[in-house]
Design a protein around this motif. Structure first.
Motif, PDB file in Angstrom:
ATOM      1  N   ARG A  46       0.831  -1.208   0.000  1.00 34.43           N
ATOM      2  CA  ARG A  46       0.000   0.000   0.000  1.00 34.43           C
ATOM      3  C   ARG A  46       0.867   1.261   0.000  1.00 34.43           C
ATOM      4  O   ARG A  46       0.488   2.270  -0.588  1.00 34.43           O
ATOM      5  N   VAL A  49       2.273   1.684  -3.653  1.00 34.07           N
ATOM      6  CA  VAL A  49       1.364   2.145  -4.700  1.00 34.07           C
ATOM      7  C   VAL A  49       0.772   3.519  -4.362  1.00 34.07           C
ATOM      8  O   VAL A  49       0.046   4.114  -5.164  1.00 34.07           O
ATOM      9  N   LEU A  51      -1.208   4.290  -1.671  1.00 32.04           N
ATOM     10  CA  LEU A  51      -2.439   4.316  -0.875  1.00 32.04           C
ATOM     11  C   LEU A  51      -2.145   4.748   0.555  1.00 32.04           C
ATOM     12  O   LEU A  51      -3.020   5.205   1.264  1.00 32.04           O
ATOM     13  N   PHE A  69      -6.054  -6.646  -5.783  1.00 29.10           N
ATOM     14  CA  PHE A  69      -6.478  -6.728  -4.388  1.00 29.10           C
ATOM     15  C   PHE A  69      -7.037  -8.112  -4.034  1.00 29.10           C
ATOM     16  O   PHE A  69      -7.579  -8.809  -4.886  1.00 29.10           O
ATOM     17  N   HIS A  73     -12.367  -6.190  -6.092  1.00 25.25           N
ATOM     18  CA  HIS A  73     -12.808  -4.815  -6.364  1.00 25.25           C
ATOM     19  C   HIS A  73     -13.164  -4.538  -7.821  1.00 25.25           C
ATOM     20  O   HIS A  73     -12.778  -3.517  -8.377  1.00 25.25           O
ATOM     21  N   LEU A  74     -13.905  -5.438  -8.438  1.00 28.71           N
ATOM     22  CA  LEU A  74     -14.473  -5.122  -9.749  1.00 28.71           C
ATOM     23  C   LEU A  74     -15.846  -4.510  -9.529  1.00 28.71           C
ATOM     24  O   LEU A  74     -16.423  -4.650  -8.452  1.00 28.71           O
ATOM     25  N   VAL A  75     -16.363  -3.813 -10.555  1.00 31.06           N
ATOM     26  CA  VAL A  75     -17.752  -3.360 -10.499  1.00 31.06           C
ATOM     27  C   VAL A  75     -18.596  -4.502 -11.039  1.00 31.06           C
ATOM     28  O   VAL A  75     -18.615  -4.761 -12.240  1.00 31.06           O
ATOM     29  N   ARG A  77     -21.620  -5.138 -11.669  1.00 33.47           N
ATOM     30  CA  ARG A  77     -22.699  -4.973 -12.647  1.00 33.47           C
ATOM     31  C   ARG A  77     -22.193  -4.636 -14.041  1.00 33.47           C
ATOM     32  O   ARG A  77     -22.962  -4.634 -15.000  1.00 33.47           O
ATOM     33  N   ARG A  78     -20.890  -4.297 -14.149  1.00 31.23           N
ATOM     34  CA  ARG A  78     -20.373  -3.972 -15.481  1.00 31.23           C
ATOM     35  C   ARG A  78     -19.775  -5.226 -16.120  1.00 31.23           C
ATOM     36  O   ARG A  78     -19.416  -6.180 -15.429  1.00 31.23           O
ATOM     37  N   SER A  86     -11.512   0.209 -17.641  1.00 30.66           N
ATOM     38  CA  SER A  86     -11.358   1.250 -16.619  1.00 30.66           C
ATOM     39  C   SER A  86      -9.936   1.289 -16.075  1.00 30.66           C
ATOM     40  O   SER A  86      -9.550   2.265 -15.427  1.00 30.66           O
ATOM     41  N   GLY A  87      -9.137   0.262 -16.350  1.00 25.49           N
ATOM     42  CA  GLY A  87      -7.725   0.327 -15.990  1.00 25.49           C
ATOM     43  C   GLY A  87      -6.992   1.428 -16.742  1.00 25.49           C
ATOM     44  O   GLY A  87      -5.961   1.927 -16.291  1.00 25.49           O
ATOM     45  N   LEU A  89      -8.137   4.416 -17.349  1.00 24.81           N
ATOM     46  CA  LEU A  89      -8.662   5.756 -17.028  1.00 24.81           C
ATOM     47  C   LEU A  89      -7.571   6.782 -16.745  1.00 24.81           C
ATOM     48  O   LEU A  89      -7.717   7.954 -17.074  1.00 24.81           O
ATOM     49  N   GLY A  90      -6.480   6.316 -16.125  1.00 24.78           N
ATOM     50  CA  GLY A  90      -5.423   7.243 -15.741  1.00 24.78           C
ATOM     51  C   GLY A  90      -4.856   8.020 -16.912  1.00 24.78           C
ATOM     52  O   GLY A  90      -4.318   9.113 -16.733  1.00 24.78           O
ATOM     53  N   ARG A 140      -7.282  -5.833 -15.862  1.00 25.84           N
ATOM     54  CA  ARG A 140      -7.446  -4.393 -15.640  1.00 25.84           C
ATOM     55  C   ARG A 140      -6.098  -3.749 -15.305  1.00 25.84           C
ATOM     56  O   ARG A 140      -5.774  -2.668 -15.797  1.00 25.84           O
ATOM     57  N   GLN A 144      -3.675  -0.958 -17.563  1.00 25.90           N
ATOM     58  CA  GLN A 144      -3.081   0.265 -17.021  1.00 25.90           C
ATOM     59  C   GLN A 144      -1.689   0.490 -17.633  1.00 25.90           C
ATOM     60  O   GLN A 144      -1.084   1.526 -17.433  1.00 25.90           O
TER      61      GLN A 144
END
Lengths: 227, 259
Positions: A46, A49, A51, A69, A73-75, A77-78, A86-87, A89-90, A140, A144
């Motif tokens: 942590r 990275v 955090l 993790f 920690h995936l969404v 419903r997607r 979404s990886g 996004l950065g 994901r 990135q």
């Protein structure tokens, strides 16, 4: 260079969790960290990275680090594919992250292919098995485009065969040139798949060894010390 | 073996009960609560019921037309508040808006919109756009934005923090995290709350009709003023049917969403 951690110290509410940890992982290398609960394993990752902020010490990362993790920690419903996208996004602008472009989706598809789940791209992430979900989370991390993968107990919530599949996937990513640092709770998986094994005890590196030379006694003592 | 003896209630409990009883006595007096007046005035009610029944079904056509208007007011009042409620909801949720100034301002706007009753908004808009359903729609949009924005913001705050953290670590901004982790996760709850608000808004639009904002409430008001209680009963029967249907519909969709 991969990742180089030097002299990492961290205390929570006066209790020292990391007492000067040094750790390096080169590109192409898979290093497993073993240690009892409370030995500071997760805190190392942590801090690495970002955090958590270490009290002192440095973390040098070459080419960015992605995190995997224990709780995945995936969404749920997607779709698996959207989760992988979404990886990226950065490196996207906000307007590009409302609907992912064809290029991003294609790249995400390649990442899913690397973890062997291209055929499940359209499925909701929540419908996949635990092991498949963790592989999507790894895809994901790949999307990135990081050169370093940090995995915090990635298989602790998985059944043995799924756990083996995920650890072997991490090993194969190291083969492809990534630096992989994974906290594991299973010494036998570490020995089978990792190049090097680091034992952490009370915030310090207790031993560091190649997988081939792993001393079962030393590993057991990690867990005895905590009792 | 003896079970542990029950603890004697604390003196605090007695004080709380005494205060509650006292407040109820004050409220009884303050509202002029008097069952006797109800018994003595039964004749007035009997007259009223005598005039009200049988209902005058001749106005059924007008009644149904106005009921459709009432539904329209509830519908537009709900859907037109979606963009405003979404924007303010995202800004008024801690998980999507880390900036505490923005968060506080958005929450304040929502509180104001929520605490002004829709009837008051309707009275204001009637003076601006005149009597009619349009004033009712505007009133509902304003009030419903306040309520729905808050409900949505709270639903967002209850989402699992894990995916947000994962995207943050991957370098996503707050807004990107909102779009890619929070909203997809919270969508079913948001749609459920939207249907619940539609249900409430259709019922509110009846009351708005009473102050001149069109729909069947307006007809009820008129028939009372003209002492045509038989027509009023027809309108009320239509209202009951509409409200039950909307309630059933929204409950059905919400049940489907939950599975």
């Amino acid at each position: 260079m991969g990742i180089q951690i030097t002299g990492l110290r961290k205390s929570f509410a006066g209790k020292q969790v990391l007492a000067g940890v040094d750790l390096t992982v080169a590109p192409g290398e898979f290093v497993a960290v073993l240690g009892a609960n409370g030995s500071g394993k997760s805190t190392v990752l942590r801090c690495a990275v970002g955090l958590q902020r270490p009290d002192s010490g440095t973390v040098d990362i070459d080419g960015g680090a992605a995190m995997v993790f224990q709780q995945i920690h995936l969404v749920g419903r997607r779709s698996a594919l959207d989760n992988v996208c979404s990886g990226a996004l950065g490196r996207l602008k906000l307007r590009q992250s409302l609907v992912f472009s064809r290029d991003i989706r294609r790249e995400a598809m390649d990442c899913l292919d690397r973890v062997g789940l291209a055929d499940r791209a359209g499925d909701r992430a929540g419908r996949l098995s635990g092991g498949q979900q963790q592989r999507v989370a790894i895809a994901r991390a790949l999307c990135q485009r990081a050169k370093v993968i940090l995995a915090d107990e990635p298989v602790s919530a998985l059944d043995p065969s799924a756990a083996e599949q995920v650890v072997s996937l991490l090993a194969s990513l190291a083969e492809e040139g990534l630096a992989v640092l994974a906290v594991l709770h299973q010494p036998e998986l570490a020995q089978r798949f990792a190049h090097r094994i680091v034992g952490l005890n009370q915030g310090k590196v207790a031993f560091e060894t190649t997988a081939a030379a792993m001393d079962t006694q030393a590993v057991n003592s990690l867990y005895e010390g905590a009792r | 073996m003896n079970p542990p003896t029950r603890k004697a209630p604390s003196p605090v409990a007695f004080i709380v009960i005494a205060v509650l009883v006292g407040v109820h006595v004050l409220a009884w007096q303050g509202t002029g609560f008097s069952p006797g007046a109800l018994v003595e005035g039964w004749r007035g009610m009997a007259d009223f019921l005598d005039q009200a029944f049988p209902p005058d079904l001749g106005v059924l056509g007008d009644s149904l037309d106005a009921a459709v208007i009432t539904l329209y007011i509830g519908l537009l009042g709900t859907t037109f508040s979606i963009p405003f409620a979404l924007l303010l909801g995202v800004l008024a949720s801690r998980v999507t808006t880390p900036n505490s100034w923005t968060y506080q301002i958005a929450r304040s706007i929502l509180s104001v919109l929520r605490s002004v009753p829709d009837v008051v908004f309707a009275l204001i808009f009637v003076t601006a756009v005149g009597l009619g359903p349009f004033a009712g729609v505007l009133a509902l949009v304003f009030h419903n934005t306040g309520v729905m924005g808050k409900l949505w913001a709270e639903a967002m705050e209850e989402t699992d923090p894990g995916p947000r953290e994962a995207l943050r670590v991957a370098g996503a901004s707050g807004a990107q995290t909102a779009v890619n982790a929070v909203l997809p996760a919270v969508l079913p709850q948001m749609v459920g709350l939207l249907l619940y608000r539609f249900d409430v808004n259709v019922r509110s639009s009846l009351v708005l009709g009473l102050v001149g904002a069109g729909g069947i409430g307006f007809l009820i008001n008129q028939s009372i003023k003209l002492f045509r209680f038989d027509q009023m009963v027809t309108h009320i029967i239509v209202v009951v049917i509409v409200v039950v249907l909307v309630d059933q519909f929204s409950a059905y969709v919400r049940r489907k969403l939950a599975t």
